[in-house]
Design a protein around this motif. Structure first.
Motif, PDB file in Angstrom:
ATOM      1  N   GLY A 122      69.604 -47.459  -8.422  1.00 19.32           N
ATOM      2  CA  GLY A 122      67.709 -47.233  -8.095  1.00 19.32           C
ATOM      3  C   GLY A 122      67.463 -47.062  -9.564  1.00 19.32           C
ATOM      4  O   GLY A 122      66.303 -47.154 -10.098  1.00 19.32           O
ATOM      5  N   GLY A 123      68.360 -46.620 -10.489  1.00 19.67           N
ATOM      6  CA  GLY A 123      67.825 -46.295 -11.954  1.00 19.67           C
ATOM      7  C   GLY A 123      67.401 -47.762 -12.590  1.00 19.67           C
ATOM      8  O   GLY A 123      66.414 -47.560 -13.411  1.00 19.67           O
ATOM      9  N   HIS A 124      67.633 -48.833 -11.973  1.00 24.24           N
ATOM     10  CA  HIS A 124      67.250 -50.021 -12.700  1.00 24.24           C
ATOM     11  C   HIS A 124      66.020 -50.628 -12.076  1.00 24.24           C
ATOM     12  O   HIS A 124      65.829 -51.980 -12.466  1.00 24.24           O
ATOM     13  CB  HIS A 124      68.328 -50.895 -12.793  1.00 24.24           C
ATOM     14  N   ILE A 125      65.366 -50.255 -11.082  1.00 23.31           N
ATOM     15  CA  ILE A 125      63.945 -50.490 -10.522  1.00 23.31           C
ATOM     16  C   ILE A 125      63.231 -50.723 -11.584  1.00 23.31           C
ATOM     17  O   ILE A 125      63.192 -49.994 -12.718  1.00 23.31           O
ATOM     18  CB  ILE A 125      63.483 -49.901  -9.586  1.00 23.31           C
ATOM     19  N   ASP A 126      61.986 -51.600 -11.616  1.00 20.06           N
ATOM     20  CA  ASP A 126      61.167 -51.778 -12.575  1.00 20.06           C
ATOM     21  C   ASP A 126      60.265 -50.674 -12.730  1.00 20.06           C
ATOM     22  O   ASP A 126      59.936 -49.796 -11.589  1.00 20.06           O
ATOM     23  CB  ASP A 126      60.014 -52.750 -12.508  1.00 20.06           C
ATOM     24  N   LEU A 127      59.832 -50.199 -14.018  1.00 18.74           N
ATOM     25  CA  LEU A 127      58.888 -49.133 -14.347  1.00 18.74           C
ATOM     26  C   LEU A 127      57.518 -49.635 -14.835  1.00 18.74           C
ATOM     27  O   LEU A 127      57.899 -50.505 -15.812  1.00 18.74           O
ATOM     28  CB  LEU A 127      59.534 -48.122 -15.054  1.00 18.74           C
ATOM     29  N   GLY A 128      56.484 -49.548 -14.419  1.00 17.83           N
ATOM     30  CA  GLY A 128      55.457 -50.294 -14.889  1.00 17.83           C
ATOM     31  C   GLY A 128      54.346 -49.159 -15.381  1.00 17.83           C
ATOM     32  O   GLY A 128      54.419 -47.798 -15.153  1.00 17.83           O
ATOM     33  N   PRO A 129      53.253 -49.652 -16.309  1.00 13.75           N
ATOM     34  CA  PRO A 129      52.314 -48.787 -16.901  1.00 13.75           C
ATOM     35  C   PRO A 129      51.332 -48.420 -15.950  1.00 13.75           C
ATOM     36  O   PRO A 129      50.813 -49.390 -14.842  1.00 13.75           O
ATOM     37  CB  PRO A 129      51.569 -49.816 -17.940  1.00 13.75           C
ATOM     38  N   ARG A 130      50.611 -47.439 -15.891  1.00 12.69           N
ATOM     39  CA  ARG A 130      49.495 -46.993 -14.836  1.00 12.69           C
ATOM     40  C   ARG A 130      48.229 -46.404 -15.703  1.00 12.69           C
ATOM     41  O   ARG A 130      46.838 -47.045 -15.358  1.00 12.69           O
ATOM     42  CB  ARG A 130      49.925 -45.707 -14.132  1.00 12.69           C
ATOM     43  N   PRO A 160      53.805 -52.503 -24.671  1.00 13.35           N
ATOM     44  CA  PRO A 160      54.443 -53.416 -25.278  1.00 13.35           C
ATOM     45  C   PRO A 160      55.319 -53.041 -26.344  1.00 13.35           C
ATOM     46  O   PRO A 160      55.844 -54.051 -26.914  1.00 13.35           O
ATOM     47  CB  PRO A 160      52.748 -53.940 -25.901  1.00 13.35           C
ATOM     48  N   HIS A 161      55.257 -51.932 -26.867  1.00 12.81           N
ATOM     49  CA  HIS A 161      56.214 -51.545 -28.011  1.00 12.81           C
ATOM     50  C   HIS A 161      57.552 -51.025 -27.414  1.00 12.81           C
ATOM     51  O   HIS A 161      58.471 -50.560 -28.229  1.00 12.81           O
ATOM     52  CB  HIS A 161      55.485 -50.300 -28.741  1.00 12.81           C
ATOM     53  N   LEU A 162      57.700 -50.879 -26.117  1.00 14.31           N
ATOM     54  CA  LEU A 162      59.120 -50.466 -25.467  1.00 14.31           C
ATOM     55  C   LEU A 162      60.153 -51.527 -25.754  1.00 14.31           C
ATOM     56  O   LEU A 162      59.832 -52.625 -25.278  1.00 14.31           O
ATOM     57  CB  LEU A 162      58.992 -50.153 -24.032  1.00 14.31           C
ATOM     58  N   GLN A 163      61.131 -51.157 -26.014  1.00 15.14           N
ATOM     59  CA  GLN A 163      62.328 -52.219 -25.875  1.00 15.14           C
ATOM     60  C   GLN A 163      62.701 -52.552 -24.524  1.00 15.14           C
ATOM     61  O   GLN A 163      62.804 -51.948 -23.688  1.00 15.14           O
ATOM     62  CB  GLN A 163      63.612 -51.663 -26.608  1.00 15.14           C
ATOM     63  N   THR A 164      63.039 -53.829 -24.379  1.00 13.49           N
ATOM     64  CA  THR A 164      63.251 -54.397 -22.765  1.00 13.49           C
ATOM     65  C   THR A 164      64.666 -54.895 -22.873  1.00 13.49           C
ATOM     66  O   THR A 164      65.286 -54.993 -23.754  1.00 13.49           O
ATOM     67  CB  THR A 164      62.322 -55.516 -22.613  1.00 13.49           C
ATOM     68  N   GLU A 188      66.221 -58.208 -21.226  1.00 14.91           N
ATOM     69  CA  GLU A 188      65.722 -59.556 -20.596  1.00 14.91           C
ATOM     70  C   GLU A 188      64.318 -59.584 -20.323  1.00 14.91           C
ATOM     71  O   GLU A 188      64.077 -60.041 -19.329  1.00 14.91           O
ATOM     72  CB  GLU A 188      66.749 -59.958 -19.633  1.00 14.91           C
ATOM     73  N   GLY A 189      63.497 -58.780 -21.141  1.00 16.41           N
ATOM     74  CA  GLY A 189      62.093 -59.053 -20.641  1.00 16.41           C
ATOM     75  C   GLY A 189      61.602 -57.955 -19.711  1.00 16.41           C
ATOM     76  O   GLY A 189      60.371 -57.515 -19.464  1.00 16.41           O
ATOM     77  N   ARG A 190      62.578 -57.030 -19.049  1.00 15.70           N
ATOM     78  CA  ARG A 190      62.262 -56.168 -18.097  1.00 15.70           C
ATOM     79  C   ARG A 190      62.359 -54.442 -18.679  1.00 15.70           C
ATOM     80  O   ARG A 190      63.052 -54.436 -19.662  1.00 15.70           O
ATOM     81  CB  ARG A 190      63.126 -56.056 -17.086  1.00 15.70           C
ATOM     82  N   ILE A 191      61.461 -53.809 -18.276  1.00 17.51           N
ATOM     83  CA  ILE A 191      61.265 -52.280 -18.569  1.00 17.51           C
ATOM     84  C   ILE A 191      61.545 -51.637 -17.146  1.00 17.51           C
ATOM     85  O   ILE A 191      60.931 -51.702 -16.193  1.00 17.51           O
ATOM     86  CB  ILE A 191      59.931 -52.045 -18.967  1.00 17.51           C
ATOM     87  N   SER A 192      62.906 -51.238 -17.127  1.00 24.78           N
ATOM     88  CA  SER A 192      63.417 -50.708 -15.781  1.00 24.78           C
ATOM     89  C   SER A 192      63.170 -49.184 -16.157  1.00 24.78           C
ATOM     90  O   SER A 192      63.023 -48.869 -17.219  1.00 24.78           O
ATOM     91  CB  SER A 192      64.947 -50.940 -15.653  1.00 24.78           C
ATOM     92  N   GLY A 193      63.558 -48.308 -14.971  1.00 22.39           N
ATOM     93  CA  GLY A 193      63.413 -46.870 -15.330  1.00 22.39           C
ATOM     94  C   GLY A 193      64.409 -46.439 -16.114  1.00 22.39           C
ATOM     95  O   GLY A 193      64.034 -45.596 -17.101  1.00 22.39           O
ATOM     96  N   GLU A 194      65.631 -47.042 -16.211  1.00 24.54           N
ATOM     97  CA  GLU A 194      66.736 -46.573 -17.170  1.00 24.54           C
ATOM     98  C   GLU A 194      66.320 -46.776 -18.656  1.00 24.54           C
ATOM     99  O   GLU A 194      66.748 -46.156 -19.744  1.00 24.54           O
ATOM    100  CB  GLU A 194      68.112 -46.932 -16.919  1.00 24.54           C
TER     101      GLU A 194
END
Length: 341
Positions: A169-177, A186-190, A192-198
């Motif tokens: 579950g640590g790898h589910i998507d984490l999005g901006p609010r 936009p400045h977070l390292q991803t 493969e294009g994803r920002i997961s919880g981890e």
């Protein structure tokens, strides 16, 4: 590999228990069902090529006790006879361990299954509540914890047993609010294009968040490790580190609320992990609780669910010990995760 063991079958004592994470490994031996675990010094996984060498050098060579069984929790999915750890180069090979270490039976669990086992019987002095909520006895519980990675697990009650539910579950998507989130994202390292919880809610994730805040602010990032960011925040050395830790806690509260909904965790959600324990003194607990409850249309439901910080530093070992002493109290499926000599 042996067939499925009956959950009521007792393990043979002495029992080696081990919590193997990406950075640290902790071991203890249970002499019998009533003894307190005999603890050994924490092992740095980077100091050994494999788990066999670590157990031999830091456990078996330091005691005359020869374990007959072992219950090990590892940070990674368990699939087959070679188990890769997600954030550590160790590969756990239970068949080889049986041959090399003289252990008759080995059961391997996910590390957050062990955390889930622990919250089945966590004592009042081993947890701190954030905000309100009332525990409903027998209801599902959940645990998540930032460390080298981000672990998540559930705990459900059925047929008079606690059943841990492992996952990634640590790898589910984490999005901006918030507006600030949209500046930072936009400045977070991803990956493969994803920002997961981890990617945000673990040690390296805290550094990732700090770096992104520095870029938004147009300032130079001067901290390169989670410990440096945490220390700078605790001692109020720079505003970017303080904001990184504050947002880290808010995002963790947000994700804890998501996990609460997934498991309908009316028995409580528990946040473990060493990082969170170190930043408790400076946390804005009302921010964490607000992020946890902000789950429209279920805000009223979330207000009823308790949220805790686990303050017991060896919670995973406590969970493993509880299972090792009385397997019959836990509906733990060991098919594909049990090896015998």
């Amino acid at each position: 590999m042996a067939p499925r063991r009956d959950g009521a079958d007792a393990l043979k004592f002495p029992i080696l228990i081990g919590d193997i994470g990406g950075t640290n490994a902790r071991f203890a031996i249970l002499l019998d069902a009533y003894a307190e675990p005999k603890l050994f010094p924490v092992v740095q996984t980077a100091d050994y090529a494999n788990i066999d060498d670590a157990i031999q050098a830091d456990v078996l060579d330091k005691t005359s006790i020869q374990p007959k069984s072992a219950v090990l929790a590892v940070a990674g999915p368990i699939d087959g006879d070679e188990i890769d750890l997600t954030n550590c180069p160790w590969v756990v090979r239970p068949k080889q361990m049986v041959e090399n270490l003289g252990i008759e039976e080995i059961i391997v669990l996910n590390d957050f299954e062990a955390q889930a086992l622990a919250i089945s019987s966590l004592k009042e002095g081993s947890r701190t509540q954030i905000g309100g909520g009332i525990v409903r006895e027998g209801a599902s519980r959940a645990v998540l914890g930032p460390g080298t990675g981000l672990g998540v697990a559930g705990l459900v009650r059925a047929r008079n047993m606690w059943i841990p539910v492992a996952g990634e579950g640590g790898h589910i998507d984490l999005g901006p609010r918030s507006e600030r989130d949209y500046q930072i994202w936009p400045h977070l390292q991803t990956i493969e294009g994803r920002i997961s919880g981890e990617q945000v809610l673990c040690g390296r994730g805290l550094v990732n968040l700090y770096d992104a805040i520095c870029k938004v602010n147009g300032s130079q990032a001067v901290h390169a490790t989670p410990a440096e960011v945490t220390e700078a925040a605790v001692n109020r050395k720079d505003e970017e580190a303080v904001e990184a830790v504050d947002l880290f806690a808010t995002y963790l509260g947000r994700m804890a609320g998501d996990i609460a909904l997934i498991f309908m965790a009316r028995g409580g959600v528990f946040i473990g992990g060493g990082i969170f324990q170190r930043i408790i003194p400076i946390l804005k607990q009302d921010h964490i609780r607000a992020a946890f409850e902000d789950k429209a249309p279920h805000t009223e439901l979330m207000r009823e669910i308790p949220l805790y910080v686990v303050t017991e530093p060896l919670a995973a070992l406590a969970g493993l010990a509880a299972f090792a002493r009385t397997p019959r109290f836990f509906g733990l499926e060991t098919t594909g995760r049990r090896w015998v000599g």
